[in-house]
Design an enzyme around this catalytic site. Structure first.
Site, short mmCIF file in Angstrom:
data_model
loop_
_atom_site.label_atom_id
_atom_site.label_comp_id
_atom_site.label_asym_id
_atom_site.label_seq_id
_atom_site.Cartn_x
_atom_site.Cartn_y
_atom_site.Cartn_z
N GLU A 34 0.79 -1.19 0.06
CA GLU A 34 0.12 0.06 -0.03
C GLU A 34 0.98 1.38 -0.07
OE1 GLU A 34 -3.23 1.21 -0.24
OE2 GLU A 34 -2.14 3.06 0.03
N ARG A 108 -16.25 4.57 6.08
CA ARG A 108 -15.25 4.06 5.17
C ARG A 108 -13.99 3.65 5.97
NH1 ARG A 108 -14.07 4.23 -0.34
NH2 ARG A 108 -15.74 5.52 -0.24
N TYR A 220 -27.16 9.91 5.57
CA TYR A 220 -27.47 8.70 6.42
C TYR A 220 -26.61 8.71 7.64
CZ TYR A 220 -23.89 6.46 3.37
OH TYR A 220 -22.94 6.22 2.51
C1 LIG Z 1 -19.46 9.81 -4.05
C2 LIG Z 1 -19.22 8.13 -3.82
C3 LIG Z 1 -20.02 7.55 -2.97
C4 LIG Z 1 -19.99 5.98 -2.99
N1 LIG Z 1 -20.77 5.43 -2.27
C5 LIG Z 1 -20.67 3.99 -2.27
C6 LIG Z 1 -21.66 3.06 -1.44
O1 LIG Z 1 -22.39 3.79 -0.82
N2 LIG Z 1 -21.42 1.90 -1.56
C7 LIG Z 1 -20.26 1.39 -2.32
O2 LIG Z 1 -20.45 0.01 -2.41
N3 LIG Z 1 -19.62 2.05 -2.96
C8 LIG Z 1 -19.67 3.40 -2.95
N4 LIG Z 1 -18.62 4.08 -3.67
C9 LIG Z 1 -17.64 3.38 -4.32
C10 LIG Z 1 -16.45 2.87 -3.46
O3 LIG Z 1 -15.95 3.96 -2.83
C11 LIG Z 1 -15.21 2.35 -4.36
O4 LIG Z 1 -15.89 1.34 -5.49
C12 LIG Z 1 -14.38 1.54 -3.33
O5 LIG Z 1 -13.81 2.44 -2.50
C13 LIG Z 1 -13.25 1.15 -4.38
O6 LIG Z 1 -12.45 0.16 -3.63
P1 LIG Z 1 -11.02 0.04 -4.30
O7 LIG Z 1 -10.22 -1.04 -3.04
O8 LIG Z 1 -11.05 -1.01 -5.52
O9 LIG Z 1 -10.19 1.08 -4.39
P2 LIG Z 1 -9.62 2.39 -3.32
O10 LIG Z 1 -10.62 2.16 -2.35
O11 LIG Z 1 -9.43 3.45 -4.35
O12 LIG Z 1 -8.14 1.47 -2.97
C14 LIG Z 1 -6.91 1.54 -3.85
C15 LIG Z 1 -5.91 1.58 -2.87
O13 LIG Z 1 -4.59 1.41 -3.59
C16 LIG Z 1 -3.58 2.26 -3.10
N5 LIG Z 1 -2.68 2.28 -4.34
C17 LIG Z 1 -2.85 3.09 -5.54
N6 LIG Z 1 -1.64 3.07 -6.16
C18 LIG Z 1 -0.81 2.08 -5.57
C19 LIG Z 1 0.29 1.53 -5.93
N7 LIG Z 1 1.09 1.83 -7.21
N8 LIG Z 1 0.96 0.78 -5.01
C20 LIG Z 1 0.36 0.39 -3.86
N9 LIG Z 1 -0.85 1.00 -3.42
C21 LIG Z 1 -1.56 1.69 -4.42
C22 LIG Z 1 -4.44 3.54 -2.99
O14 LIG Z 1 -3.58 4.21 -1.90
C23 LIG Z 1 -5.65 3.05 -2.12
O15 LIG Z 1 -5.49 2.62 -0.78
C24 LIG Z 1 -18.87 5.50 -3.69
C25 LIG Z 1 -17.99 6.23 -4.54
C26 LIG Z 1 -17.99 7.46 -4.49
C27 LIG Z 1 -17.21 8.62 -5.42
#
Ligand SMILES: Cc1cc2nc3c(=O)[nH]c(=O)nc-3n(C[C@H](O)[C@H](O)[C@H](O)COP(=O)(O)OP(=O)(O)OC[C@H]3O[C@@H](n4cnc5c(N)ncnc54)[C@H](O)[C@@H]3O)c2cc1C
Length: 399
Positions: A34, A108, A220
């Protein structure tokens, strides 16, 4: 444990941490890289429907989330045009019982902290904060993954690499450099406020969804009901990447100042500190894997938030990925590319359907004029039970 059982996960978001736990439960050693030094609050609230909460419960996270996750009694659909509630979809214990898993709203940071605590306690997961995935090469023994910490580089031998590194994914860029996130023309503003700052009738355990002309507002409770999460989505041209840029409160207050009912304005006005993020999506690009490298979560399919399923889909991905690798890999690394292909194939159709539903929901939320009137009438005519049943295909999903 031998390198033949090591999987590297790039990214410790909701998707990456869930994948680490699910893969470790299948007997893999998992290294999570990370880039952030600390996992901290980004993005405030999340709704987690039963398709996702079921997986978290199965991974043993329920006790860690007790006191933090809130089970809302209902989703109250409100119309800015009509000035009040047009439908109340029942959730609560009855809906949880029906779906076999709870509907949760949660901060979150609370979810990430619970996942991180479980990961830290797991003897086969090595979470490396401040470590950026930098490069990967494939060879006869598997993969060599290069990580960077400051100026120091380190190599890790692994059988697979999972890119759970979010919408601006470096792993995706490595595999499919032509794929670029697309700006939607929408900006999400979010803020939290202390529940005591609002009259009691506005802080009960429910999701309020306000639909207005070209904008909507969701509120909420999170953090065990102590805080209220407020998200407003409006059109805009500001499109800088990132999750948490400060927003000028007067801009968003101005967007809700006229033609919005008093309750909606009160919610917007009660938030002191706003953060904003431009909404990007990752278009469908076919394959989610190449050889022993695969993508997961926003890296593969960032979507608009209107179906509240982005994190839910990342959690589902994690469970399906672990099953595919657990079923087929054993100690034989030769089976991994085929298992990753199967994972991508089985996920893609569902995720495309959810992405489409999110887009369509967004258009419906933001309708104006006579179309908004027709929408409100259609929702009233359909009634809450039929409205809720329209979500069954999402909520009833199982690995
Ligand atoms: C306004 C809004 C509201 C939302 N509401 C909801 C909801 O109610 N319910 C729901 O299910 N979803 C919701 N979402 C969507 C949800 O937030 C995302 O889809 C989800 O957080 C994606 O998770 P992820 O683990 O794929 O990516 P991320 O949470 O983006 O995690 C990626 C991680 O990778 C790390 N990273 C990046 N590049 C590198 C690298 N080169 N090397 C090592 N680490 C790296 C980053 O630092 C980060 O910690 C919402 C989104 C938005 C914008």
């Amino acid at each position: 444990m031998a390198a033949t059982r090591t999987i590297v996960v790039a990214g410790a978001g909701i998707g990456g941490l869930t994948a680490a736990l699910a893969l470790a439960a299948k007997g893999f050693r998992v290294v999570v890289m990370e880039k952030a030094e600390r996992l901290e609050e980004a993005g405030a609230g999340l709704q987690l429907s039963p398709n996702a909460s079921r997986i978290l419960v199965d991974l043993g996270l329920k006790p860690r989330l007790a006191g933090r996750a809130v089970t809302p009694e209902s989703i109250n659909i409100m119309s800015a045009r009509a000035g009040g509630e047009i439908a109340r979809l029942p959730l609560g214990e009855a809906a949880s019982f029906r779906a076999g898993a709870p509907y949760w709203v949660i901060h979150r940071a609370d979810l990430q902290a619970a996942l991180q605590a479980a990961v830290n306690e797991h003897p086969d997961i090595d979470l490396r904060l401040g470590c950026q995935f930098e490069d990967v090469t494939a060879h006869a023994k598997g993969l060599t993954v290069v990580q960077r910490r400051g100026n120091a580089r380190q190599q890790e031998l692994a059988v697979a690499l999972i890119g759970a590194d979010g919408i601006w994914s470096s792993v995706r860029h490595h595999l499919f450099p032509e794929v670029q996130p697309q700006f939607s023309g929408l900006i999400a503003w979010r803020g939290t406020l202390d529940a005591t700052a609002l009259p009691r009738e506005y802080t009960s355990a429910r999701v309020q969804l306000w639909m207005g002309s070209n904008a909507h507002l969701v509120a909420y409770p999170i953090s065990g009901g102590r805080q209220i999460n407020v998200v407003a989505v409006v059109p805009g041209t500001w499109n800088r990447p990132g999750w948490s840029a400060p927003g000028e409160a007067n801009d968003i207050k101005g967007a809700f100042a006229s033609r919005w009912p008093a309750t909606a304005r009160m919610l917007v006005n009660a938030v002191d500190e706003w953060r904003r993020w431009a909404l990007f999506t990752v278009p469908d690009f076919g394959e989610w894997s190449a050889g022993s490298i695969a993508l997961l979560g926003d890296a593969a399919h960032a979507m608009l938030p209107f179906a509240a399923q982005g994190a839910g889909m990342a959690i589902e991905d994690a469970a399906v990925l672990a099953k595919a690798l657990g079923d087929s890999a054993g100690d034989n690394t030769a089976g991994i590319p085929a298992a990753l292909k199967r994972y991508g194939k089985s996920r893609r159709a569902r995720v495309l359907q959810v992405q489409r539903a999110a887009r369509q929901q967004g258009r419906i939320y933001h309708l104006a004029g006579p179309l908004a009137l027709a929408r409100d009438l259609a929702i009233k005519t359909m009634g809450p039970q039929r409205m809720l049943a329209r979500q069954d295909w999402i909520y009833d999903w199982r690995v």
